[in-house]
Design a protein around this motif. Structure first.
Motif, PDB file in Angstrom:
ATOM      1  N   UNK A  91      43.560  26.385  29.483  1.00 27.93           N
ATOM      2  CA  UNK A  91      42.659  27.170  28.619  1.00 27.93           C
ATOM      3  C   UNK A  91      43.739  28.283  27.949  1.00 27.93           C
ATOM      4  N   UNK A  92      43.155  28.736  26.284  1.00 24.47           N
ATOM      5  CA  UNK A  92      43.881  29.528  25.764  1.00 24.47           C
ATOM      6  C   UNK A  92      43.609  30.726  26.179  1.00 24.47           C
ATOM      7  N   UNK A 102      40.421  32.244  48.838  1.00 27.51           N
ATOM      8  CA  UNK A 102      41.656  32.773  48.431  1.00 27.51           C
ATOM      9  C   UNK A 102      41.708  32.764  47.269  1.00 27.51           C
ATOM     10  N   UNK A 103      41.489  31.197  47.359  1.00 30.99           N
ATOM     11  CA  UNK A 103      41.875  30.896  45.895  1.00 30.99           C
ATOM     12  C   UNK A 103      40.827  30.439  44.588  1.00 30.99           C
ATOM     13  N   UNK A 104      41.016  30.239  43.645  1.00 33.29           N
ATOM     14  CA  UNK A 104      39.965  29.197  42.457  1.00 33.29           C
ATOM     15  C   UNK A 104      38.347  29.800  42.501  1.00 33.29           C
ATOM     16  N   UNK A 105      38.269  30.926  42.899  1.00 36.44           N
ATOM     17  CA  UNK A 105      36.964  31.720  42.168  1.00 36.44           C
ATOM     18  C   UNK A 105      37.048  32.992  41.774  1.00 36.44           C
ATOM     19  N   UNK A 106      35.574  33.185  41.005  1.00 31.73           N
ATOM     20  CA  UNK A 106      35.953  33.904  40.336  1.00 31.73           C
ATOM     21  C   UNK A 106      35.760  35.585  40.942  1.00 31.73           C
ATOM     22  N   UNK A 107      36.445  37.037  40.763  1.00 34.22           N
ATOM     23  CA  UNK A 107      36.133  38.047  41.118  1.00 34.22           C
ATOM     24  C   UNK A 107      35.080  38.575  42.001  1.00 34.22           C
ATOM     25  N   UNK A 108      34.457  39.547  43.007  1.00 32.31           N
ATOM     26  CA  UNK A 108      33.814  39.993  43.502  1.00 32.31           C
ATOM     27  C   UNK A 108      33.933  41.511  42.763  1.00 32.31           C
ATOM     28  N   UNK A 109      35.482  41.758  43.147  1.00 36.41           N
ATOM     29  CA  UNK A 109      35.863  42.764  42.132  1.00 36.41           C
ATOM     30  C   UNK A 109      37.467  42.397  41.768  1.00 36.41           C
ATOM     31  N   UNK A 142      45.774  34.159  39.013  1.00 36.50           N
ATOM     32  CA  UNK A 142      45.022  34.791  40.016  1.00 36.50           C
ATOM     33  C   UNK A 142      43.495  33.927  39.406  1.00 36.50           C
ATOM     34  N   UNK A 143      43.252  33.801  38.384  1.00 38.17           N
ATOM     35  CA  UNK A 143      42.158  32.850  37.106  1.00 38.17           C
ATOM     36  C   UNK A 143      42.507  31.625  37.722  1.00 38.17           C
ATOM     37  N   UNK A 144      41.037  30.826  37.864  1.00 38.78           N
ATOM     38  CA  UNK A 144      41.510  28.965  37.218  1.00 38.78           C
ATOM     39  C   UNK A 144      41.811  28.335  38.269  1.00 38.78           C
ATOM     40  N   UNK A 145      42.272  27.188  38.003  1.00 41.81           N
ATOM     41  CA  UNK A 145      43.308  26.375  38.396  1.00 41.81           C
ATOM     42  C   UNK A 145      44.364  26.082  38.052  1.00 41.81           C
ATOM     43  N   UNK A 146      45.164  24.688  38.352  1.00 45.38           N
ATOM     44  CA  UNK A 146      46.388  25.036  37.898  1.00 45.38           C
ATOM     45  C   UNK A 146      46.259  24.407  36.213  1.00 45.38           C
ATOM     46  N   UNK A 147      45.274  22.998  36.781  1.00 44.82           N
ATOM     47  CA  UNK A 147      44.642  22.184  35.851  1.00 44.82           C
ATOM     48  C   UNK A 147      44.096  23.143  34.619  1.00 44.82           C
TER      49      UNK A 147
END
Lengths: 332, 167
Positions: A110-111, A238-245, A100-105
């Motif tokens: 990211x580690x 729907x995608x590629x965004x940080x959580x509101x909650x 649910x985090x970031x994008x495929x790239x």
């Protein structure tokens, strides 16, 4: 950007020694957060100690005195961790949180450790032209009187209302994971729940780590509760965004009643928020909407919000109810 | 601080000296003239600079060149051998662009993404984490969400990726 020395140490111990000898050095992992912060002028180290090639990229099952679990090296890529068969079968909430985090790239870059150590996306923290106690201690908090929609509702202080952005950390907090650390005095283990901290008067400190301590891996214990688990993230698109909650949840039911339950929240506090009061209230109960709602409301007793982030209180309550009901029906 | 690095760019070995602050994106564009790798936001938010690094899609703007010494870079230009790559042809067939600025990143991202699907990687919208991936429209949209198209050619991009996937 300030001029930078670059060091590629031969071992984790050499990396730690490099940070001990230079107080202005920083570790460089996948770089997805740090390189951006260098460009934005949010941090200005004079040396990067590149740990990305250290052999900390294994995922292995272990079984020692504390019970069996999965050990994940600090350099394991987010995409590789999410795709690992054991993670998908035994820790679905970890896979779901990562995906649910970031994008495929970015997940390819990211580690694992870097994900945990990424910094808040508070808009003022990321704008070097505005006061921010986290970026420049004592300069003030722009978010308190400014754009408040993303602000924390639990555990905030006068100095800081930022939220922690990691999805992975929320999932790991629910599972009682452990962080393995290497420091100048050797190795130690820290419960993940104690890695991040509330802001208090020192919001410049995201974590309880010593300055030169290096995360070498994490350990996730196997448990019956983890198998029926999921991660639900609510965001503006729907995608590629940080959580509101967000809600990490796991439940172990026996004869329809809760034997064990784990709930952790993202987007609401300066650290992943383990909802232990709600968990205690649910043990032995049937998972009914009113029962879950009442348990969550206990947890939210001390929630504090303004006009712009009051929605988070309702949203995290309802998302938790929905997520646990879905789990009770077997959807993970 | 300067460092000597060597990159394989579309199969050709290129050596250069870079300051530690130089991103891989700037090294490719400004130093090596590899201008098909586009700079959009330069903050990891748009996907224009997507390239394949050792076969996987990554963002060149968030990578420091010195840290990627020795990496194999494949850009959109490097995908074509004896005619266009299937993904490139599919973007032509379905008008998967308008101005074309995001296209090299879209194409590299699609190529990397289809490899991830082949490897069985699940996504945020995958219902069953342990089942084989079925590349539905929703799966393509989710997996390509790191590549923005300011012209809004998403309908064509979706069709192109579906064609290239053999769907």
């Amino acid at each position: 950007m300030r001029a930078l020395d670059y060091l590629r140490p031969e071992s984790p111990a050499a990396a730690v020694a490099a940070l001990v000898s230079n107080p202005n050095a920083k570790y460089l992992g996948g770089g997805t957060n740090l390189v951006d912060h260098l460009k934005l002028g949010i941090v200005s180290p004079d040396e990067l100690v590149d740990i990305s090639r250290l052999p900390l990229d294994d995922i292995q099952e272990y079984d020692d005195g504390g019970g069996p679990g999965l050990r994940v090296g600090a350099n394991v890529r987010n995409s590789d961790l999410a795709a690992h068969p054991v993670v998908r079968s035994s820790f679905p909430l970890v896979a779901r949180a990562l995906l649910s985090g970031a994008s495929g790239q970015i997940r390819n870059q990211a580690t694992t450790a870097g994900n945990l150590l990424q910094r808040t996306r508070c808009v003022y923290f990321q704008d070097a032209t505005t006061p921010c106690n986290k970026r420049v201690p004592g300069s003030g908090c722009s978010a308190r009187e400014g754009y408040g929609r993303y602000n924390a509702i639990l555990g905030a202080s006068d100095a800081c209302v930022a939220t922690h952005p990691s999805d992975l950390a929320v999932a790991l907090a629910a599972l009682d994971a452990t962080v393995v650390l290497l420091g100048p005095d050797g190795e130690r283990r820290l419960p993940l729940a104690e890695l991040h901290r509330l802001p208090g008067d020192l919001p410049n400190l995201d974590t309880t780590l010593g300055r030169s301590e290096l995360i070498t891996g994490i350990e996730i214990p196997f448990s019956p509760v983890a198998a029926l688990s999921t991660y639900r993230k609510v965001r503006d698109r729907a995608s590629y965004a940080f959580a509101l909650v967000s809600v990490a949840a796991a439940v172990h039911l026996e004869h329809g009643a809760v034997r064990d339950v784990r709930i952790a929240w993202g987007g609401v506090a300066h650290k992943p928020w383990r909802a232990e009061r709600a968990e205690r209230a649910l043990v032995g109960q049937q998972l009914e909407p009113d029962v879950i709602g009442a348990a969550v409301e206990e947890e939210l007793e001390n929630a504090a919000s303004g006009d712009e982030n009051a929605y988070k209180v309702t949203l995290v309550r309802n998302t938790t109810v929905h997520t646990l009901l879905q789990l009770a029906e077997g959807h993970r | 601080m300067d460092s000597q690095i060597t990159l394989s760019v579309n199969g050709t070995s290129r050596s250069l000296t870079v300051d530690s602050r130089t991103t891989l994106l700037d090294a490719l564009r400004e130093r090596l003239g590899v201008t098909e790798v586009k700079k959009g936001c330069d903050h990891g938010q748009c996907g224009s600079c997507t390239v394949l690094l050792d076969g996987r899609r990554e963002l060149a703007c968030l990578a420091l060149a010195v840290a990627r010494d020795g990496v194999e870079v494949v850009t959109a230009d490097g995908l074509a051998h004896d005619g266009l790559h299937a993904v490139q042809q599919a973007f032509l067939d379905h008008d998967g662009y308008q101005c074309g600025y995001c296209t090299p990143g879209q194409v590299c991202s699609a190529v990397g993404m289809l490899e991830e699907v082949k490897d069985g990687h699940p996504s945020h919208v995958t219902t069953d984490l342990e089942a084989d991936v079925e590349l539905t429209d929703d799966e393509v949209r989710e997996r390509m969400s790191g590549n923005l198209c300011r012209c809004g050619a998403y309908a064509g991009i979706l069709a192109a990726v579906r064609q290239a996937a053999g769907a």
